[in-house]
Design a protein around this motif. Structure first.
Motif, PDB file in Angstrom:
ATOM      1  N   THR A  14      -0.989   5.474   7.365  1.00 14.15           N
ATOM      2  CA  THR A  14      -1.529   5.145   6.044  1.00 14.15           C
ATOM      3  C   THR A  14      -0.489   4.312   5.296  1.00 14.15           C
ATOM      4  OG1 THR A  14      -0.590   7.116   5.012  1.00 14.15           O
ATOM      5  CG2 THR A  14      -2.794   7.341   5.983  1.00 14.15           C
ATOM      6  N   PRO A  15      -0.882   3.631   4.217  1.00 12.16           N
ATOM      7  CA  PRO A  15       0.088   2.800   3.477  1.00 12.16           C
ATOM      8  C   PRO A  15       1.338   3.553   3.041  1.00 12.16           C
ATOM      9  CG  PRO A  15      -2.127   2.267   2.763  1.00 12.16           C
ATOM     10  CD  PRO A  15      -2.254   3.435   3.694  1.00 12.16           C
ATOM     11  N   PHE A  65       3.572   4.117   5.977  1.00  6.41           N
ATOM     12  CA  PHE A  65       4.098   2.830   6.451  1.00  6.41           C
ATOM     13  C   PHE A  65       5.304   2.430   5.595  1.00  6.41           C
ATOM     14  CE2 PHE A  65       4.139  -1.838   5.770  1.00  6.41           C
ATOM     15  CZ  PHE A  65       4.580  -2.214   7.034  1.00  6.41           C
ATOM     16  N   PHE A  66       5.169   2.557   4.265  1.00  2.00           N
ATOM     17  CA  PHE A  66       6.290   2.234   3.374  1.00  2.00           C
ATOM     18  C   PHE A  66       7.460   3.197   3.605  1.00  2.00           C
ATOM     19  CE2 PHE A  66       2.796   0.643   0.381  1.00  2.00           C
ATOM     20  CZ  PHE A  66       2.900  -0.651   0.857  1.00  2.00           C
ATOM     21  N   MET A 113       6.481   1.065  -3.913  1.00  2.00           N
ATOM     22  CA  MET A 113       5.904   2.356  -3.506  1.00  2.00           C
ATOM     23  C   MET A 113       5.331   3.098  -4.713  1.00  2.00           C
ATOM     24  SD  MET A 113       8.687   3.673  -0.672  1.00  2.00           S
ATOM     25  CE  MET A 113       7.970   5.304  -0.376  1.00  2.00           C
ATOM     26  N   ASP A 163       1.953   1.745  -5.229  1.00  2.00           N
ATOM     27  CA  ASP A 163       1.050   2.332  -4.231  1.00  2.00           C
ATOM     28  C   ASP A 163       0.546   3.698  -4.696  1.00  2.00           C
ATOM     29  OD1 ASP A 163      -0.047   2.872  -1.448  1.00  2.00           O
ATOM     30  OD2 ASP A 163       1.492   4.434  -1.569  1.00  2.00           O
ATOM     31  N   MET A 186      -4.990  -1.654  -1.145  1.00  2.00           N
ATOM     32  CA  MET A 186      -3.804  -1.459  -0.298  1.00  2.00           C
ATOM     33  C   MET A 186      -4.206  -1.600   1.171  1.00  2.00           C
ATOM     34  SD  MET A 186      -1.446  -1.124  -2.505  1.00  2.00           S
ATOM     35  CE  MET A 186      -0.089  -0.695  -1.440  1.00  2.00           C
ATOM     36  N   GLN A 190      -4.168  -3.286   5.042  1.00  2.00           N
ATOM     37  CA  GLN A 190      -3.052  -3.501   5.969  1.00  2.00           C
ATOM     38  C   GLN A 190      -2.317  -4.807   5.656  1.00  2.00           C
ATOM     39  OE1 GLN A 190      -4.126  -3.841  10.133  1.00  2.00           O
ATOM     40  NE2 GLN A 190      -2.178  -3.004  10.791  1.00  2.00           N
ATOM     41  N   CYS A 195      -0.147  -4.306   2.548  1.00  2.00           N
ATOM     42  CA  CYS A 195       1.030  -3.484   2.895  1.00  2.00           C
ATOM     43  C   CYS A 195       2.090  -4.316   3.608  1.00  2.00           C
ATOM     44  CB  CYS A 195       0.607  -2.308   3.766  1.00  2.00           C
ATOM     45  SG  CYS A 195      -0.394  -1.095   2.895  1.00  2.00           S
ATOM     46  N   ILE A 238       3.805  -6.574   1.094  1.00  2.00           N
ATOM     47  CA  ILE A 238       4.760  -5.817   0.271  1.00  2.00           C
ATOM     48  C   ILE A 238       6.057  -5.576   1.037  1.00  2.00           C
ATOM     49  CG2 ILE A 238       5.205  -3.507  -0.679  1.00  2.00           C
ATOM     50  CD1 ILE A 238       2.305  -3.520  -1.698  1.00  2.00           C
ATOM     51  N   ALA A 239       5.932  -5.136   2.303  1.00  2.00           N
ATOM     52  CA  ALA A 239       7.116  -4.861   3.123  1.00  2.00           C
ATOM     53  C   ALA A 239       7.919  -6.139   3.367  1.00  2.00           C
ATOM     54  CB  ALA A 239       6.704  -4.231   4.448  1.00  2.00           C
TER      55      ALA A 239
END
Length: 315
Positions: free
Chosen positions: A58-59, A62-63, A119, A122, A137, A139, A142, A145-146
């Protein structure tokens, strides 16, 4: 570039470190190494759990995996060299080695600061707009953002690294720190560094205050949304999720702002070294503990993994 090559071929720096060779400092060094080991194992374990368990795809997780990767690289950038210098008694670091350490350190701290801010956004979307969360949010978002967190952090690291290695160092080579940190290095430059000091402060304001503002705004909205929830269970779950993130944010930003946003006249090397140890070693250890021990999904994935290992060994 010529300055870098000329100086690196003959010169380097002496890292004075944080520990002496007294009995008390040997005990403190042992504690730091234990914390380093827990940070290493904890972050590797969390990354593996998030990667292997589909329920954690999930987001938020992942973060969290990106945060763990940043913490893992940060402790590996600082602690092994500090430990080698302390155990060998040889406190030397080459000019190139110092430049690389600066580049990695600033990039990772900058990336982590931005990621913590995003985050918080999020969490705001998850709690305030749950029905639109999968769209807002996605994929793709996300990943953006990363990538943006890593990119801005690396740009910040490159700016500070290039600025630091471009300065002439013609006096003392004793860096009053346990790693190559730019503010400690600037004290050794034999030219006026006021312009570079201003650039450094501007970078820190952008990389720390901007995401911190996002965090404050997000949690103000989150608090409003939580107070309007009718379900006590939903309210409790939302607060539990957010409290983990707020704890990590407080640890990271408290230490980073103390180091980089204080006026120069209030800085003391002894204070800087202790606080730096806090967010280069202690925070990377605490982050996986904060997010895992207070999180049912992560603990469930850990139990599932342990049970799988037991079944595999039994067969």
């Amino acid at each position: 570039m010529g300055i870098w090559l000329n100086q690196s071929s003959t010169d380097g720096f002496i890292l004075l470190g944080i520990f002496s060779h007294s009995q008390a400092d040997f005990a403190l060094f042992s504690v730091v190494m234990m914390v380093f080991t827990v940070a290493l194992c904890g972050n590797v374990l969390l990354i593996c759990l998030i990667y292997m368990d589909p329920r954690l795809h999930t987001p938020m997780y992942f973060f969290l995996s990106q945060l763990s990767l940043m913490d893992l690289l940060l402790v590996c950038d600082i602690v092994p060299k500090m430990a080698a210098n302390f155990l060998s008694g040889r406190k030397f670091i080459s000019f190139v080695g110092c430049a690389i350490q600066i580049g990695f350190f600033v990039s990772l701290v900058g990336s982590e600061g931005l990621l913590l801010g995003l985050m918080a956004y999020d969490r705001y979307v998850a709690i305030s707009h749950p029905l639109h969360y999968p769209i807002l949010m996605s994929q793709r978002v996300c990943l953006q953002i990363a990538v943006s967190s890593w990119t801005f952090g690396i740009i910040d690291g490159m700016i500070q690294m290039v600025g630091a290695i471009s300065l002439p160092y013609c006096g003392s080579r004793n860096v009053d720190h346990f790693f190559c940190e730019v503010p400690a290095l600037l004290k050794l430059a034999c030219v006026d560094t006021s312009i570079f000091d201003s650039l450094l402060f501007a970078c820190c304001v952008f990389m720390l205050l901007l995401p911190f503002s996002i965090i404050v705004a997000s949690y103000a909205r989150i608090l409003g949304a939580v107070l309007h929830m009718h379900s006590a269970h939903a309210r409790k779950k939302a607060l539990a999720t957010c409290s983990s993130h707020l704890t990590a944010v407080s640890l990271f930003y408290g230490a980073a702002m103390f180091i980089y946003l204080r006026p120069r006249r209030y800085r003391a090397p002894s204070h800087d070294k202790v606080v730096s140890l806090f967010y280069t070693v202690l925070t990377p250890m605490l982050n996986p503990l904060i997010y895992s021990l207070r999180n049912r999904e992560v603990m469930g994935a850990l139990k599932k993994g342990l049970n799988h290992c037991r079944v595999g060994n039994w067969h």
